[in-house]
Design an enzyme around this catalytic site. Structure first.
Site, PDB file in Angstrom:
ATOM      1  N   GLY A   1      -8.718   4.755 -12.596  1.00 22.87           N
ATOM      2  CA  GLY A   1      -7.910   4.243 -11.484  1.00 22.87           C
ATOM      3  C   GLY A   1      -8.768   4.045 -10.252  1.00 22.87           C
ATOM      4  O   GLY A   1      -9.625   4.872  -9.935  1.00 22.87           O
ATOM      5  N   VAL A   2      -8.523   2.933  -9.546  1.00 18.20           N
ATOM      6  CA  VAL A   2      -9.426   2.563  -8.463  1.00 18.20           C
ATOM      7  C   VAL A   2      -8.718   2.248  -7.155  1.00 18.20           C
ATOM      8  O   VAL A   2      -9.341   2.217  -6.101  1.00 18.20           O
ATOM      9  CB  VAL A   2     -10.284   1.351  -8.913  1.00 18.20           C
ATOM     10  CG1 VAL A   2      -9.420   0.115  -9.098  1.00 18.20           C
ATOM     11  CG2 VAL A   2     -11.405   1.060  -7.941  1.00 18.20           C
ATOM     12  N   GLY A   3      -7.427   2.018  -7.156  1.00 20.54           N
ATOM     13  CA  GLY A   3      -6.756   1.479  -5.979  1.00 20.54           C
ATOM     14  C   GLY A   3      -6.838   2.345  -4.734  1.00 20.54           C
ATOM     15  O   GLY A   3      -6.897   1.831  -3.625  1.00 20.54           O
ATOM     16  N   GLU A   4      -6.848   3.674  -4.903  1.00 26.59           N
ATOM     17  CA  GLU A   4      -6.714   4.553  -3.738  1.00 26.59           C
ATOM     18  C   GLU A   4      -7.938   5.394  -3.426  1.00 26.59           C
ATOM     19  O   GLU A   4      -8.105   5.842  -2.290  1.00 26.59           O
ATOM     20  CB  GLU A   4      -5.493   5.464  -3.932  1.00 26.59           C
ATOM     21  CG  GLU A   4      -4.203   4.673  -3.935  1.00 26.59           C
ATOM     22  CD  GLU A   4      -2.997   5.524  -4.244  1.00 26.59           C
ATOM     23  OE1 GLU A   4      -2.355   5.996  -3.292  1.00 26.59           O
ATOM     24  OE2 GLU A   4      -2.695   5.727  -5.426  1.00 26.59           O
TER      25      GLU A   4
ATOM     26  N   THR B   1     -12.379  -7.664  -9.529  1.00 23.80           N
ATOM     27  CA  THR B   1     -11.182  -7.151  -8.871  1.00 23.80           C
ATOM     28  C   THR B   1     -11.330  -5.669  -8.521  1.00 23.80           C
ATOM     29  O   THR B   1     -10.798  -5.215  -7.511  1.00 23.80           O
ATOM     30  CB  THR B   1      -9.939  -7.369  -9.747  1.00 23.80           C
ATOM     31  OG1 THR B   1     -10.136  -6.749 -11.030  1.00 23.80           O
ATOM     32  CG2 THR B   1      -9.683  -8.851  -9.967  1.00 23.80           C
TER      33      THR B   1
ATOM     34  N   ASN C   1     -12.232  -5.015 -14.819  1.00 20.71           N
ATOM     35  CA  ASN C   1     -12.664  -6.286 -14.234  1.00 20.71           C
ATOM     36  C   ASN C   1     -13.524  -5.946 -13.017  1.00 20.71           C
ATOM     37  O   ASN C   1     -13.018  -5.441 -12.009  1.00 20.71           O
ATOM     38  CB  ASN C   1     -11.442  -7.115 -13.819  1.00 20.71           C
ATOM     39  CG  ASN C   1     -11.799  -8.513 -13.346  1.00 20.71           C
ATOM     40  OD1 ASN C   1     -12.799  -8.712 -12.661  1.00 20.71           O
ATOM     41  ND2 ASN C   1     -10.973  -9.484 -13.687  1.00 20.71           N
TER      42      ASN C   1
ATOM     43  N   GLY D   1      -1.878  -8.591  -5.768  1.00 24.82           N
ATOM     44  CA  GLY D   1      -3.125  -9.198  -5.373  1.00 24.82           C
ATOM     45  C   GLY D   1      -4.341  -8.504  -5.942  1.00 24.82           C
ATOM     46  O   GLY D   1      -5.468  -8.964  -5.768  1.00 24.82           O
TER      47      GLY D   1
ATOM     48  N   GLN E   1     -10.962  -3.983  -4.844  1.00 21.51           N
ATOM     49  CA  GLN E   1     -10.109  -2.843  -4.545  1.00 21.51           C
ATOM     50  C   GLN E   1     -10.875  -1.751  -3.798  1.00 21.51           C
ATOM     51  O   GLN E   1     -10.372  -1.149  -2.846  1.00 21.51           O
ATOM     52  CB  GLN E   1      -9.546  -2.265  -5.848  1.00 21.51           C
ATOM     53  CG  GLN E   1      -8.412  -3.070  -6.433  1.00 21.51           C
ATOM     54  CD  GLN E   1      -7.098  -2.718  -5.786  1.00 21.51           C
ATOM     55  OE1 GLN E   1      -6.784  -3.180  -4.699  1.00 21.51           O
ATOM     56  NE2 GLN E   1      -6.316  -1.889  -6.449  1.00 21.51           N
TER      57      GLN E   1
ATOM     58  N   PHE F   1       0.829  -1.199   0.000  1.00 23.73           N
ATOM     59  CA  PHE F   1       0.000   0.000   0.000  1.00 23.73           C
ATOM     60  C   PHE F   1       0.864   1.249   0.000  1.00 23.73           C
ATOM     61  O   PHE F   1       0.476   2.278   0.535  1.00 23.73           O
ATOM     62  CB  PHE F   1      -0.936  -0.025   1.216  1.00 23.73           C
ATOM     63  CG  PHE F   1      -1.697  -1.309   1.327  1.00 23.73           C
ATOM     64  CD1 PHE F   1      -2.825  -1.529   0.558  1.00 23.73           C
ATOM     65  CD2 PHE F   1      -1.257  -2.322   2.159  1.00 23.73           C
ATOM     66  CE1 PHE F   1      -3.513  -2.734   0.623  1.00 23.73           C
ATOM     67  CE2 PHE F   1      -1.939  -3.526   2.238  1.00 23.73           C
ATOM     68  CZ  PHE F   1      -3.078  -3.734   1.466  1.00 23.73           C
TER      69      PHE F   1
END
Length: 748
Positions: free
Chosen positions: A712-715, A645, A642, A474, A649, A250
């Site tokens: 973008g999706v991670g944060e 996933t 996707n 992951g 996230q 992270f």
């Protein structure tokens, strides 16, 4: 304005819920992580940490450690071979990923409590860790600044640059605040936080002459490779970093920390392959975390809730030996229309371990303050907090005046309110004896791209290989790129293989800033376009080809070939006719072109992922224990490659945000700078019992200025979460908690 075709016009894989391509290997135990690679003669290393915050080593006694059977070597500043310092130019990010500026074991200087001062190498991990506890050091202590609260008044303004902006000013915000009919002026604080990935940092290092192989748990393969080459004085081509599986990251695995460098140093010094797996406590001692902060948010508004002034200032800390100031006010530049805005960020240097990236650095803690203040302003005005936000939704960027490339916050709040049942929110809500509260907050994270190099190979048998040194932590990064390639070339997903996690592959950017999917995806799209151009050129040379006379723009990649309304031809037939067994498309991107392009785009557009969080809490009126009972979030994250996933996230970010809101804090002894809760038994991350069912939705609306419409999706998922919880607690109890985490003692 660059435009990209929306997923509806493409072939069928982007947007589907596809299982991770590495899922079976991980669930079956076949995936090998950095500390699971074995070599003949493998030795094990353990760190010895300093016990003072600042000073110098006057003596170090290793006799007892050396006497332990199985100990191979004990390296200290008295006998360790020297590494070269990390240096790089402004476009060389390998120097930026140096966790600290300390040249480990090349100096007797101590810069923070926990700095590695020795490395024990032994035949087994247990022996190394036992012997490390027997090393004794004596120090000359120097005065140290370790208490953030005490040192915060000494902070100085952070200087910005064209890439990382710190602060902004428009109009006279202080005067407008003083004249506002309604205002709030609040201070907030957030604590220091530490990384707790499932897989602690680990390195397995092997030297063969001047050639180095490193198995590493990293978010930054290409930058790590270049960094190691510089530090150990070997050509970059002599270093290979292998990281196909990373057990979570992270931001803490984006930089190069002492454990990695000292594992490589120990392997060179002993002539043995060396594995150094940090203990959980060693991660706290030797890997940076998030800075604490103090923040002021002051808002002025007219009687209808329209903002007249927005002030957001912050103080954070770095270290004398590294770290970057978090852009805490970054989201506040873009969220709300106000004619007068003042944003200022300051920082103070302390004698602590360098701070580093942690999921949504700046935005995660900055949105707590701005979104809590907006909620408090709604209370003062007697307005619904959603109505207040929508009344101040800007048409253009409030500071720079640029267009928003993609912004759907009105839709997010409308949809979220309906799904959550926001209309049922009233004063004095209860569930039996429990107090009930509902809160909302906006999520915001900028959309950024970094340079990525990609090679795609299409074989005559229809199989496709995508090659890129991306990082898979992951989140399904490789799976997403397989879906994109399958769509671009019109082939079955099962025929696509992605090679990743290896520095010998074309370099990808660091997996950070929610950049990787869009950045690598752009390279995949461009490489596939080259392949289709090459295939079409081959087809045109063949007499009788149904593709002769057609342009690529007239054709569709599907069914394993190129087709138009009147017919088509498979790749296999085209390559067979041309006597080719494969064709290849390669994209190589450099940093200079990226920076120029980014600055050009930034002058025109503001790009971001956004969201609306809805939270319901239950509070025990006797103990003031807070439980999150319901959660719903709606996100605008552009094209979702996707759904499975991506939703994972989003939920992961929310869970991390719940930790920020309710449980997590790194406790530092203000006398000596020592972390006093360096374990998961004392540093409390959310567990299953703390997390309700998290309902997440997304619009699936592509951003026309981003490749494939990906934002973008991670944060973005973590941003705004702490504020939504705090706002729900305020609704339930009438108490505004301004200092995270929201623990029961602050509500008593």
């Amino acid at each position: 304005m660059t435009t990209f075709a929306p997923p509806e016009t493409r072939t069928p894989y982007v947007g589907r819920a596809v299982d991770r391509i590495d899922g079976a290997a991980k669930t079956h135990g076949e995936a090998r992580f950095a500390a699971e690679h074995s070599y003949p003669g493998l030795a094990h290393a353990a760190l010895v940490h300093s016990t003072i915050a600042r000073g110098r080593i006057t003596a170090i006694d290793t006799a007892a450690a050396r006497a332990v059977p199985g100990v191979i070597e004990v390296l200290t500043h008295e006998n360790a071979p020297a590494m070269k310092p990390a240096k790089g130019g402004p476009l060389d990010l390998s120097s930026m990923v140096s966790g600290t500026s300390v040249n480990y074991l090349a100096t007797d200087q101590v810069h923070w409590n926990g700095q590695p001062v020795a490395v024990v190498v032994a035949e087994t991990q247990e022996t190394a860790r036992h012997a490390a506890r027997l090393v004794r050091s004596a120090y000359e202590e120097l005065p140290a600044a370790v208490d953030f609260a005490a040192e915060a008044p000494n902070a100085v303004p952070v200087k910005g640059n064209p890439i990382m902006q710190h602060g902004a000013e428009k109009g006279d915000a202080e005067a407008a605040l003083a004249a506002a009919p309604v205002s709030v002026d609040l201070t907030f604080s957030t604590p220091a936080l530490n990384h707790n990935a499932i897989e602690p940092h680990a390195t397995t290092a092997v030297w063969n002459g001047d050639e180095l192989t490193v198995h590493e748990s990293t978010q930054s393969i290409a930058f790590l490779r270049r960094h190691l080459a510089k530090r150990f004085g070997v050509p970059e081509g002599n270093v290979r970093v292998l990281s196909p599986y990373v057990g979570g990251g992270f931001g803490g695995k984006g930089s190069v920390w002492a454990g990695t460098l000292l594992a490589v140093l120990a392997a060179r010094a002993t002539g043995r392959p060396v594995r150094l797996a940090l203990t959980r406590e060693a991660v706290y001692r030797a890997v940076g975390g998030r800075t604490p902060s103090t923040q002021r948010v002051a808002l002025g508004a007219d009687a209808h809730g329209r903002l007249t002034a927005l002030i957001h200032t912050s103080v954070s800390h770095t270290s004398r030996i590294g770290g970057n100031a978090e852009p805490i006010t970054a989201a506040s530049r873009h969220l709300y229309a106000a004619p007068n805005i003042l944003l200022r960020e300051s920082s103070v240097q302390l004698d602590l371990l360098a701070t580093t990236f942690m999921r949504a650095p700046g935005e995660a803690i900055g949105t707590f303050a701005i979104e809590s203040a907006m909620d408090e302003l709604a209370w003062r005005l007697g307005m619904d907090p959603i109505e207040l936000r929508l009344a101040n939704e800007p048409e253009r960027d409030p500071v720079g005046g640029q267009e928003f490339s993609h912004r759907r916050l009105r839709e997010l709040y409308t949809k979220g309110a309906e799904l959550f049942g926001w209309h049922r929110r009233t004063e004095g809500m209860r569930d039996g004896r429990l107090l009930v509260g509902m809160g909302v907050a906006t999520a915001y994270h900028p959309a950024v791209m970094l340079p990525a190099s990609v090679t795609v190979r299409l074989a005559a048998d229809g199989t496709v290989v995508v090659r890129c040194g991306l990082q898979e932590m992951g989140m399904g990064a490789a799976t997403a790129q397989a879906q994109i390639a399958a769509d671009e070339l019109g082939v079955p997903l099962e025929s696509v293989r992605v090679e990743y996690g290896d520095s010998d592959l074309p370099p990808a950017p660091m997996a950070g800033g929610s950049t990787q999917t869009a950045s690598v995806g752009a390279g995949v799209v461009a490489a596939c376009a080259k392949i289709k151009q090459t295939v079409l050129a081959l087809a045109r040379r063949a007499p009788g080809s149904p593709l002769r006379g057609h342009r690529l723009a007239d054709l569709q990649a599907r069914d394993g070939g190129l087709h138009h309304a009147g017919g088509g031809q498979t790749y296999a037939d085209i390559l067979a006719a041309a006597g080719r067994d494969h064709v290849e498309g390669a994209i190589k991107q450099g940093m200079l072109g990226f920076v120029v392009g980014m600055l050009r785009e930034r002058r025109r557009w503001v790009k971001a992922a956004t969201g609306a969080h809805f939270c319901e809490v239950r509070v025990d009126p006797d103990t003031m224990e807070v439980r999150v009972a319901r959660w719903l979030s709606v996100f605008d994250i552009g094209t979702v490659v996707n759904t499975r996933t991506a939703e994972s996230q989003m939920r992961g970010g929310i869970v991390m945000g719940l930790g920020l809101a309710l449980t997590e804090q790194t406790l530092i002894d203000p006398r000596n700078g020592r972390i006093v809760n360096p374990s998961l038994s004392e540093y409390h991350v959310p567990v299953h019992a703390d997390v309700p069912r998290l309902e997440v939705h997304h619009l699936g609306d592509p951003d026309p200025t981003m490749p494939l419409g990906i934002v973008g999706v991670g944060e973005v998922g973590i941003t705004g979460v702490a504020a939504a919880v705090g706002n729900a607690v305020r609704h339930a109890t009438g108490t505004r908690v301004r200092d995270l985490p929201i623990t029961l003692d602050k509500l008593m």
